[in-house]
Structure formats: structure tokens, C-alpha cells
Design a protein around this motif. Sequence first.
Motif, short mmCIF file in Angstrom:
data_model
loop_
_atom_site.label_atom_id
_atom_site.label_comp_id
_atom_site.label_asym_id
_atom_site.label_seq_id
_atom_site.Cartn_x
_atom_site.Cartn_y
_atom_site.Cartn_z
N ILE A 130 0.87 -1.18 0.00
CA ILE A 130 0.00 0.00 0.00
C ILE A 130 0.91 1.23 0.00
CG2 ILE A 130 -1.69 1.33 1.32
CD1 ILE A 130 -2.83 -1.40 2.30
N PRO A 131 0.81 2.11 -1.02
CA PRO A 131 1.78 3.19 -1.19
C PRO A 131 1.88 4.19 -0.03
CG PRO A 131 0.49 2.91 -3.19
CD PRO A 131 -0.15 2.06 -2.13
N VAL A 132 0.75 4.51 0.61
CA VAL A 132 0.76 5.53 1.67
C VAL A 132 -0.05 5.02 2.87
CG1 VAL A 132 0.11 7.91 2.30
CG2 VAL A 132 0.94 7.41 -0.01
N TYR A 133 0.52 5.20 4.05
CA TYR A 133 -0.21 4.93 5.30
C TYR A 133 -0.26 6.24 6.07
CZ TYR A 133 -0.99 3.42 10.15
OH TYR A 133 -1.46 3.29 11.44
N LEU A 134 -1.48 6.74 6.32
CA LEU A 134 -1.69 7.98 7.04
C LEU A 134 -2.19 7.66 8.44
CD1 LEU A 134 -1.99 11.11 7.16
CD2 LEU A 134 -4.31 10.79 6.25
N LEU A 135 -1.44 8.08 9.44
CA LEU A 135 -1.84 7.90 10.83
C LEU A 135 -2.16 9.27 11.42
CD1 LEU A 135 -2.28 6.29 13.43
CD2 LEU A 135 0.19 6.49 13.86
N ILE A 136 -3.41 9.46 11.79
CA ILE A 136 -3.83 10.69 12.47
C ILE A 136 -3.81 10.37 13.95
CG2 ILE A 136 -5.68 12.38 12.77
CD1 ILE A 136 -6.43 11.81 9.81
N ASP A 137 -2.81 10.89 14.63
CA ASP A 137 -2.53 10.54 16.02
C ASP A 137 -3.13 11.58 16.96
OD1 ASP A 137 -1.45 9.96 18.51
OD2 ASP A 137 0.48 9.35 17.69
N ARG A 138 -4.31 11.27 17.49
CA ARG A 138 -4.99 12.20 18.38
C ARG A 138 -4.33 12.27 19.75
NH1 ARG A 138 -11.16 10.84 18.51
NH2 ARG A 138 -10.39 8.73 18.78
N LEU A 139 -3.58 11.25 20.12
CA LEU A 139 -2.92 11.25 21.42
C LEU A 139 -1.76 12.23 21.45
CD1 LEU A 139 -2.85 7.38 21.88
CD2 LEU A 139 -4.47 8.98 22.90
N GLU A 140 -0.99 12.27 20.35
CA GLU A 140 0.18 13.15 20.24
C GLU A 140 -0.10 14.43 19.47
OE1 GLU A 140 3.02 12.49 21.80
OE2 GLU A 140 2.27 10.57 22.56
N CYS A 141 -1.33 14.58 18.95
CA CYS A 141 -1.72 15.74 18.13
C CYS A 141 -0.76 15.95 16.96
CB CYS A 141 -1.82 17.00 19.00
SG CYS A 141 -3.15 16.92 20.21
N GLN A 142 -0.59 14.88 16.21
CA GLN A 142 0.28 14.94 15.04
C GLN A 142 -0.20 13.97 13.97
OE1 GLN A 142 4.08 14.01 16.77
NE2 GLN A 142 3.71 11.81 16.81
N VAL A 143 0.29 14.20 12.77
CA VAL A 143 -0.02 13.35 11.63
C VAL A 143 1.29 12.71 11.17
CG1 VAL A 143 -0.77 13.37 9.21
CG2 VAL A 143 -1.96 14.78 10.89
N LEU A 144 1.24 11.39 10.93
CA LEU A 144 2.40 10.67 10.42
C LEU A 144 2.04 10.15 9.03
CD1 LEU A 144 2.27 10.09 13.69
CD2 LEU A 144 4.31 8.81 13.14
N VAL A 145 2.88 10.47 8.06
CA VAL A 145 2.69 10.01 6.68
C VAL A 145 3.80 9.03 6.35
CG1 VAL A 145 2.50 10.69 4.27
CG2 VAL A 145 1.64 12.23 6.06
N HIS A 146 3.41 7.76 6.19
CA HIS A 146 4.35 6.70 5.84
C HIS A 146 4.26 6.50 4.33
CE1 HIS A 146 3.23 5.96 10.02
NE2 HIS A 146 4.32 5.23 10.16
N SER A 147 5.42 6.38 3.68
CA SER A 147 5.43 6.15 2.23
C SER A 147 6.66 5.33 1.84
CB SER A 147 5.39 7.48 1.47
OG SER A 147 6.50 8.28 1.79
N ASP A 148 6.74 4.98 0.58
CA ASP A 148 7.84 4.19 0.03
C ASP A 148 7.96 2.82 0.69
OD1 ASP A 148 8.59 6.39 -1.65
OD2 ASP A 148 9.60 7.29 0.07
N PRO A 149 6.91 1.98 0.57
CA PRO A 149 6.99 0.64 1.16
C PRO A 149 8.02 -0.22 0.44
CG PRO A 149 5.05 0.81 -0.22
CD PRO A 149 5.66 2.18 -0.17
N ASP A 150 8.78 -1.00 1.21
CA ASP A 150 9.78 -1.89 0.60
C ASP A 150 9.42 -3.36 0.76
OD1 ASP A 150 10.38 -2.55 3.22
OD2 ASP A 150 12.44 -1.78 3.17
N GLY A 151 8.18 -3.64 1.18
CA GLY A 151 7.74 -5.01 1.39
C GLY A 151 7.87 -5.45 2.84
N GLN A 152 8.61 -4.71 3.63
CA GLN A 152 8.79 -5.02 5.05
C GLN A 152 8.34 -3.84 5.93
OE1 GLN A 152 10.24 -7.90 6.42
NE2 GLN A 152 10.13 -8.80 4.38
N ARG A 153 8.64 -2.63 5.44
CA ARG A 153 8.36 -1.43 6.21
C ARG A 153 8.25 -0.25 5.25
NH1 ARG A 153 12.93 1.83 6.90
NH2 ARG A 153 14.75 0.92 5.96
N TYR A 154 7.86 0.90 5.79
CA TYR A 154 7.86 2.12 5.00
C TYR A 154 9.20 2.80 5.21
CZ TYR A 154 2.88 1.68 4.10
OH TYR A 154 1.66 1.24 3.65
N GLU A 155 9.87 3.13 4.11
CA GLU A 155 11.19 3.74 4.19
C GLU A 155 11.14 5.20 4.59
OE1 GLU A 155 13.22 3.00 0.51
OE2 GLU A 155 13.46 0.88 0.96
#
Length: 194
Positions: free
Chosen positions: A138-163
Amino acid sequence: MTVMADRPHMLTEDFEAVARIGAREVEGLRLEFIDGVIRSKAVPDGDHGRIIVWLSRICMQHHPDLWLHAGQGVKVEQYREGRAIPDGVLAHEDAFVGQGDWVDPGPILMAVEVTSWDSDTERRDRIEKPRAYASTGIPVYLLIDRLECQVLVHSDPDGQRYETVRTVPFGKDVRLPDPVGIVLPTEPLKDWVR
């Protein structure tokens, strides 16, 4: 009974049967099967639901042919043995027609999670889900973190993790990389936290 760390709790097809029964028997129960372990997921609260509606509207304004499918079960992890229920997945409007409860992740451009107020959020949303979604490509994983009041954008999957992982505080715009290609204004998220 001892649980073997190197073996799943049950077969994937047995989990699917349990999840189907559980969803009918217990209102609001949401079960997932990640890393061979059954996990329960908190029922979304009103602010959680509002965030998904807000994000859905933004996605449709930029890509009218794409929908943010809420609560769609997805086959995840290598060889599709896991089962996850992202808060939303961005895909073509007809991407999952005829696929049943657990869909193939191939058409998904972005998986979205919004943190809940339960104790499993740390492990589930920040560790297990990124790994599971990256393993499917999946090309992009968007985490909207209400606990930390931040947004994390994961991209560039390599089959194991997002780079690539980009973190921005609520209030700062963040670009969701291609194939999503949207600049997300995160200021409104400040209104939907406790």
C-alpha cells in the motif's frame, strides 16, 4: 495453554468465521488478525468518525473518482494471511465490488488510521499496522494521532516497512505523496481531540 510466538493463534479462515460471528453477536465488536494474533479494535467515537468524514470530503474534492472506503476489511501481511480493518482506505469507487468481507489490497492507494483511546493503540497503529500495510505494498499509510496531536505520513513501502515517515503537528499542512498527491490542511484536527 502456551501460545507459540512463531505460529499464528489460528488459521486465517477460522479467524474470518470468528470475526463474522463476533460482529453479529456483539454490537460494535471489531476484530483483526495481524501477525497471527487476534486483536480487538475500539469502536470509533464521534470525533473519530468526524475525522474520517472530513478526510473523505478532502479526498473526493481532489479525486472525484476515488472514495475513502471506511471500515473495509483488508487482507494484509505477506501472503495475505493477516486481516485488518483500517479506518479508511483510498481506492477507486468500485475497487472492492464483489470481493466480500476481506478485500485484496492491490487497488488501495492509502490506508488511514485514526488513533483511539484504548491501550492497544500504540502497538496496533504505530507498529503492527505500518508493517502490515507496507508488506502489501500500500503506497501511503496515514496515521492521524490524536494522542500526540500529530499526523504521520508513511510512504515508500519496501515489502517489510515504510522507508519514509514524515511527522507534522496538527496545524501544519502536510503533503500526502503520490499516488495520493494531496496537501492536507491539519488545522481542523485540533478541534477533534480530547
